[in-house]
Write a protein that holds these residues in place. Sequence first.
Motif, short mmCIF file in Angstrom:
data_model
loop_
_atom_site.label_atom_id
_atom_site.label_comp_id
_atom_site.label_asym_id
_atom_site.label_seq_id
_atom_site.Cartn_x
_atom_site.Cartn_y
_atom_site.Cartn_z
N VAL A 42 0.85 -1.20 0.00
CA VAL A 42 0.00 0.00 0.00
C VAL A 42 0.88 1.25 0.00
CG1 VAL A 42 -1.77 1.26 1.28
CG2 VAL A 42 -1.82 -1.24 1.22
N GLY A 43 0.57 2.17 -0.88
CA GLY A 43 1.31 3.44 -0.93
C GLY A 43 2.45 3.44 -1.93
N GLN A 44 2.79 2.26 -2.47
CA GLN A 44 3.89 2.19 -3.45
C GLN A 44 3.40 2.60 -4.84
OE1 GLN A 44 7.21 1.46 -2.89
NE2 GLN A 44 6.57 1.65 -0.76
N TRP A 57 -11.06 -3.51 -9.17
CA TRP A 57 -11.26 -4.90 -8.73
C TRP A 57 -9.96 -5.54 -8.22
CZ3 TRP A 57 -8.24 -8.55 -11.08
CH2 TRP A 57 -7.73 -8.23 -12.34
N VAL A 58 -8.84 -4.95 -8.58
CA VAL A 58 -7.55 -5.55 -8.23
C VAL A 58 -7.11 -5.15 -6.80
CG1 VAL A 58 -5.86 -3.82 -9.08
CG2 VAL A 58 -5.48 -6.26 -9.48
N ILE A 59 -7.93 -4.28 -6.16
CA ILE A 59 -7.60 -3.78 -4.82
C ILE A 59 -8.62 -4.29 -3.81
CG2 ILE A 59 -7.24 -1.68 -3.42
CD1 ILE A 59 -5.15 -1.96 -5.66
N LEU A 60 -8.11 -4.79 -2.69
CA LEU A 60 -8.99 -5.26 -1.61
C LEU A 60 -9.55 -4.06 -0.82
CD1 LEU A 60 -6.65 -8.09 -0.26
CD2 LEU A 60 -8.88 -8.45 -1.35
N GLU A 61 -10.54 -4.34 0.03
CA GLU A 61 -11.17 -3.25 0.80
C GLU A 61 -10.17 -2.49 1.67
OE1 GLU A 61 -14.69 -4.05 3.16
OE2 GLU A 61 -15.67 -4.76 1.31
N ASN A 62 -9.14 -3.21 2.15
CA ASN A 62 -8.15 -2.55 3.01
C ASN A 62 -7.07 -1.82 2.20
OD1 ASN A 62 -6.57 -4.60 2.01
ND2 ASN A 62 -6.21 -5.61 3.98
N GLY A 63 -7.23 -1.79 0.88
CA GLY A 63 -6.29 -1.03 0.04
C GLY A 63 -5.14 -1.87 -0.51
N ALA A 64 -5.02 -3.11 -0.02
CA ALA A 64 -3.90 -3.96 -0.47
C ALA A 64 -4.24 -4.63 -1.81
CB ALA A 64 -3.62 -5.02 0.59
N LEU A 65 -3.20 -5.12 -2.46
CA LEU A 65 -3.37 -5.81 -3.74
C LEU A 65 -4.12 -7.13 -3.54
CD1 LEU A 65 -2.55 -5.84 -6.78
CD2 LEU A 65 -0.49 -7.08 -6.08
#
Length: 200
Positions: A42-44, A57-65
């Motif tokens: 996250v943030g990169q 769609w490639v991102i989870l609810e918590n912002g991670a891949l």
Amino acid sequence: MTFILGLTGGIGSGKSAASQWFEAQNIVVVDADIVAREVVEVGQPALVQIRHIFGDWVILENGALNRSALREHIFKDPSARQTLEQITHPAIRTAIIEQLAAAQSPYVILVSPLLFETNQHELTDHTLLIDATEELQIQRASSRDGQSVEQIQKIIQVQMPREQKIQHANDVVLNDGHLEHLYAQLRPLHLKYLAQAEIH
Ligand code: ADP
């Protein structure tokens, strides 16, 4: 610039076991697999680019891949894999160069299962292959991760064939015995690398 050793080997060959031995000798190890995960945290910038190109769609609810969704997508569509690699490979390379440059040890190791396949060996001064028979690779990897023989064979198939890696590598260690047998082969190599690093 510090002397850089590239350490590679197929899945289950014993790369991690060898890396851990070198770390115990106070040699800094940069792990390409870990860097590959770090560049999409996250943030990169690479993660921002992936979201921009592939969609939300490639991102989870918590912002991670969402790794599994992306894995499935690129499995179905090889051109998507290329697109992904065009984003991640340069980011991985830059981060590896930074981490190697920051390392404080007599010499430094870049460990990567795809050292030759991704041309990461170009970042190194010398290469060491941990080699093992396919039978041993399967045996070790399956008891380590509980992966099926078929899954491991698939991974072996996309990696560079053993014979080719042996031709590319400057040094080859055959990890076909106990761990002590592996360490006994690494000890003289470590002394050689210390000497090579001195005159580098
Ligand atoms: P790689 O990093 O190349 O995929 P590992 O170093 O993780 O492989 O080795 C795979 C598994 O086999 C690990 O559980 C490791 O501890 C074990 N292993 C590696 N070399 C030996 C050996 N010579 N004898 C016994 N077990 C080994």
